[in-house]
Design a protein around this motif. Structure first.
Motif, PDB file in Angstrom:
ATOM      1  N   GLN A 273       0.843  -1.008   0.062  1.00  0.00           N
ATOM      2  CA  GLN A 273       0.022   0.010   0.020  1.00  0.00           C
ATOM      3  C   GLN A 273       0.761   1.208  -0.100  1.00  0.00           C
ATOM      4  O   GLN A 273       0.474   2.244  -0.692  1.00  0.00           O
ATOM      5  CB  GLN A 273      -1.114  -0.065   1.080  1.00  0.00           C
ATOM      6  N   PHE A 274       1.989   1.426   0.835  1.00  0.00           N
ATOM      7  CA  PHE A 274       3.009   2.207   0.498  1.00  0.00           C
ATOM      8  C   PHE A 274       3.338   2.712  -0.698  1.00  0.00           C
ATOM      9  O   PHE A 274       3.464   3.664  -1.144  1.00  0.00           O
ATOM     10  CB  PHE A 274       4.094   2.062   1.765  1.00  0.00           C
ATOM     11  N   MET A 275       3.991   1.355  -1.401  1.00  0.00           N
ATOM     12  CA  MET A 275       4.352   1.792  -2.822  1.00  0.00           C
ATOM     13  C   MET A 275       3.374   2.295  -3.658  1.00  0.00           C
ATOM     14  O   MET A 275       3.555   2.946  -4.685  1.00  0.00           O
ATOM     15  CB  MET A 275       4.847   0.446  -3.136  1.00  0.00           C
ATOM     16  N   GLN A 276       1.860   1.809  -3.505  1.00  0.00           N
ATOM     17  CA  GLN A 276       0.808   2.271  -4.247  1.00  0.00           C
ATOM     18  C   GLN A 276       0.652   3.964  -3.965  1.00  0.00           C
ATOM     19  O   GLN A 276       0.342   4.374  -4.864  1.00  0.00           O
ATOM     20  CB  GLN A 276      -0.294   1.511  -3.730  1.00  0.00           C
ATOM     21  N   VAL A 277       0.782   4.258  -2.842  1.00  0.00           N
ATOM     22  CA  VAL A 277       0.652   5.720  -2.220  1.00  0.00           C
ATOM     23  C   VAL A 277       1.756   6.506  -3.217  1.00  0.00           C
ATOM     24  O   VAL A 277       1.392   7.262  -3.866  1.00  0.00           O
ATOM     25  CB  VAL A 277       0.598   5.874  -0.901  1.00  0.00           C
ATOM     26  N   LEU A 278       2.974   5.911  -2.994  1.00  0.00           N
ATOM     27  CA  LEU A 278       4.149   6.522  -3.712  1.00  0.00           C
ATOM     28  C   LEU A 278       4.094   6.511  -5.247  1.00  0.00           C
ATOM     29  O   LEU A 278       4.172   7.650  -6.040  1.00  0.00           O
ATOM     30  CB  LEU A 278       5.462   5.790  -3.439  1.00  0.00           C
ATOM     31  N   THR A 279       3.282   5.522  -5.886  1.00  0.00           N
ATOM     32  CA  THR A 279       3.150   5.428  -7.482  1.00  0.00           C
ATOM     33  C   THR A 279       2.063   6.427  -7.664  1.00  0.00           C
ATOM     34  O   THR A 279       2.249   7.280  -8.838  1.00  0.00           O
ATOM     35  CB  THR A 279       2.824   4.009  -7.783  1.00  0.00           C
ATOM     36  N   ASP A 280       0.977   6.545  -6.982  1.00  0.00           N
ATOM     37  CA  ASP A 280      -0.006   7.562  -7.263  1.00  0.00           C
ATOM     38  C   ASP A 280       0.511   8.733  -7.117  1.00  0.00           C
ATOM     39  O   ASP A 280      -0.086   9.629  -7.702  1.00  0.00           O
ATOM     40  CB  ASP A 280      -1.176   7.194  -6.073  1.00  0.00           C
ATOM     41  N   GLN A 281       1.327   9.296  -6.190  1.00  0.00           N
ATOM     42  CA  GLN A 281       1.803  10.666  -6.198  1.00  0.00           C
ATOM     43  C   GLN A 281       2.464  10.970  -7.350  1.00  0.00           C
ATOM     44  O   GLN A 281       2.363  12.167  -7.722  1.00  0.00           O
ATOM     45  CB  GLN A 281       2.835  10.733  -4.720  1.00  0.00           C
ATOM     46  N   GLU A 282       3.429   9.998  -7.841  1.00  0.00           N
ATOM     47  CA  GLU A 282       4.308  10.244  -8.996  1.00  0.00           C
ATOM     48  C   GLU A 282       3.313  10.339 -10.132  1.00  0.00           C
ATOM     49  O   GLU A 282       3.530  11.128 -11.207  1.00  0.00           O
ATOM     50  CB  GLU A 282       5.370   9.138  -9.328  1.00  0.00           C
ATOM     51  N   LEU A 283       2.166   9.436 -10.213  1.00  0.00           N
ATOM     52  CA  LEU A 283       1.344   9.663 -11.352  1.00  0.00           C
ATOM     53  C   LEU A 283       0.802  11.074 -11.458  1.00  0.00           C
ATOM     54  O   LEU A 283       0.425  11.911 -12.437  1.00  0.00           O
ATOM     55  CB  LEU A 283       0.157   8.654 -11.269  1.00  0.00           C
ATOM     56  N   ILE A 284       0.208  11.565 -10.240  1.00  0.00           N
ATOM     57  CA  ILE A 284      -0.299  12.984 -10.087  1.00  0.00           C
ATOM     58  C   ILE A 284       0.679  14.036 -10.786  1.00  0.00           C
ATOM     59  O   ILE A 284       0.452  14.894 -11.527  1.00  0.00           O
ATOM     60  CB  ILE A 284      -0.592  13.258  -8.669  1.00  0.00           C
ATOM     61  N   HIS A 285       2.096  13.856 -10.371  1.00  0.00           N
ATOM     62  CA  HIS A 285       3.082  14.754 -10.880  1.00  0.00           C
ATOM     63  C   HIS A 285       3.057  14.683 -12.526  1.00  0.00           C
ATOM     64  O   HIS A 285       3.322  15.759 -13.005  1.00  0.00           O
ATOM     65  CB  HIS A 285       4.324  14.350 -10.225  1.00  0.00           C
TER      66      HIS A 285
ATOM     67  N   SER B 210      -6.007   5.298  -2.022  1.00  0.00           N
ATOM     68  CA  SER B 210      -4.530   4.600  -1.694  1.00  0.00           C
ATOM     69  C   SER B 210      -4.240   5.133  -0.067  1.00  0.00           C
ATOM     70  O   SER B 210      -3.769   4.075   0.586  1.00  0.00           O
ATOM     71  CB  SER B 210      -3.579   4.891  -2.623  1.00  0.00           C
ATOM     72  N   LYS B 211      -4.378   6.327  -0.031  1.00  0.00           N
ATOM     73  CA  LYS B 211      -3.870   6.755   1.258  1.00  0.00           C
ATOM     74  C   LYS B 211      -4.776   6.239   2.572  1.00  0.00           C
ATOM     75  O   LYS B 211      -4.560   5.673   3.456  1.00  0.00           O
ATOM     76  CB  LYS B 211      -3.749   8.188   1.449  1.00  0.00           C
ATOM     77  N   LEU B 212      -6.156   6.103   2.195  1.00  0.00           N
ATOM     78  CA  LEU B 212      -7.058   5.503   3.100  1.00  0.00           C
ATOM     79  C   LEU B 212      -6.791   4.302   3.307  1.00  0.00           C
ATOM     80  O   LEU B 212      -6.982   3.720   4.494  1.00  0.00           O
ATOM     81  CB  LEU B 212      -8.773   5.812   2.590  1.00  0.00           C
ATOM     82  N   VAL B 213      -6.593   3.568   2.110  1.00  0.00           N
ATOM     83  CA  VAL B 213      -6.216   1.975   2.375  1.00  0.00           C
ATOM     84  C   VAL B 213      -4.952   1.853   3.184  1.00  0.00           C
ATOM     85  O   VAL B 213      -5.086   0.847   4.029  1.00  0.00           O
ATOM     86  CB  VAL B 213      -6.175   1.370   1.071  1.00  0.00           C
ATOM     87  N   LEU B 214      -4.054   2.583   2.872  1.00  0.00           N
ATOM     88  CA  LEU B 214      -2.885   2.651   3.872  1.00  0.00           C
ATOM     89  C   LEU B 214      -3.273   2.668   5.268  1.00  0.00           C
ATOM     90  O   LEU B 214      -2.638   2.033   6.050  1.00  0.00           O
ATOM     91  CB  LEU B 214      -1.767   3.282   3.057  1.00  0.00           C
ATOM     92  N   MET B 215      -3.962   3.753   5.528  1.00  0.00           N
ATOM     93  CA  MET B 215      -4.193   4.181   6.787  1.00  0.00           C
ATOM     94  C   MET B 215      -5.049   2.901   7.546  1.00  0.00           C
ATOM     95  O   MET B 215      -4.639   2.402   8.581  1.00  0.00           O
ATOM     96  CB  MET B 215      -4.827   5.423   6.928  1.00  0.00           C
ATOM     97  N   GLN B 216      -5.792   2.462   6.861  1.00  0.00           N
ATOM     98  CA  GLN B 216      -6.569   1.236   7.546  1.00  0.00           C
ATOM     99  C   GLN B 216      -5.750   0.110   7.579  1.00  0.00           C
ATOM    100  O   GLN B 216      -5.814  -0.563   8.887  1.00  0.00           O
ATOM    101  CB  GLN B 216      -7.911   0.905   6.358  1.00  0.00           C
ATOM    102  N   THR B 217      -4.994  -0.187   6.689  1.00  0.00           N
ATOM    103  CA  THR B 217      -3.989  -1.284   6.927  1.00  0.00           C
ATOM    104  C   THR B 217      -3.270  -1.229   8.084  1.00  0.00           C
ATOM    105  O   THR B 217      -2.932  -2.185   8.988  1.00  0.00           O
ATOM    106  CB  THR B 217      -3.265  -1.357   5.514  1.00  0.00           C
ATOM    107  N   MET B 218      -2.721   0.139   8.409  1.00  0.00           N
ATOM    108  CA  MET B 218      -1.748   0.431   9.594  1.00  0.00           C
ATOM    109  C   MET B 218      -2.747   0.600  10.924  1.00  0.00           C
ATOM    110  O   MET B 218      -2.108   0.777  11.768  1.00  0.00           O
ATOM    111  CB  MET B 218      -0.955   1.564   9.196  1.00  0.00           C
ATOM    112  N   GLY B 219      -4.085   0.655  10.589  1.00  0.00           N
ATOM    113  CA  GLY B 219      -4.964   0.739  11.832  1.00  0.00           C
ATOM    114  C   GLY B 219      -4.972   2.434  12.176  1.00  0.00           C
ATOM    115  O   GLY B 219      -5.087   2.517  13.598  1.00  0.00           O
TER     116      GLY B 219
END
Length: 167
Positions: free
Chosen positions: A51-63, A117-126
């Motif tokens: 999920q962390f890698m997905q967030v980083l990928t999404d950030q780069e896609l936005i750029h 993706s950030k919400l899923v990461l937050m959910q995964t981390m609790g």
């Protein structure tokens, strides 16, 4: 009047090794639970990293989408200038306007995907969804290492021996 006093006890002298078997069964069940816990921890770590890698990928896609939108806006301005000068037909201007709007839509979709993706990461981390946090990229050069070519067989056997799902 009468009074009775009684005392009794029972001692298991031998029950066909049933107690030893029950103890061994309990020890094996405890070991299985530890392995299950270890596997759950590994799964959680893998999901968190994914999920962390997905967030980083999404950030780069936005750029990338932002750069694409800027380029489309610049091209639209040039085409509008050329149209006003009579160099290109109106259809080129309409086509570029459509492409610019599509680039805006792509940027909005990428931003939405990052939010999910950030919400899923937050959910995964609790973490609570109301917590605001910033994800920054890592220097993956530090985390990587090169295994010697002649030692890969040993590393493969060692990693398979330590897999909790195989145990």
């Amino acid at each position: 009047t009468s009074m009775n006093v009684g005392l009794s006890s029972s001692i298991n002298l031998f029950n066909g090794f049933g107690d030893i078997a029950a103890l061994k069964n309990s020890e094996l069940l405890l070991q299985a639970e530890f392995e299950s816990l270890s596997q759950s921890e590994q799964t959680l770590i893998f999901e968190t990293v994914s999920q962390f890698m997905q967030v980083l990928t999404d950030q780069e896609l936005i750029h990338v989408k932002e750069i694409n939108l800027e380029e489309n806006n610049e091209l639209l301005e040039r085409i509008e200038t050329f149209y006003e000068a009579g160099k290109v037909p109106i259809s080129d201007q309409y086509q570029q306007q459509a492409e610019t709007k599509q680039a805006e839509l792509d940027l909005l979709e990428a931003e939405h995907s990052l939010g999910v993706s950030k919400l899923v990461l937050m959910q995964t981390m609790g973490m609570m969804p109301t917590v605001d946090y910033q994800v920054s990229s890592l220097d993956f050069e530090i985390l990587s290492f090169m295994a010697p070519d002649d030692d890969t067989t040993h590393l493969t056997v060692l990693s398979l021996a330590n897999r909790s799902d195989i145990k």
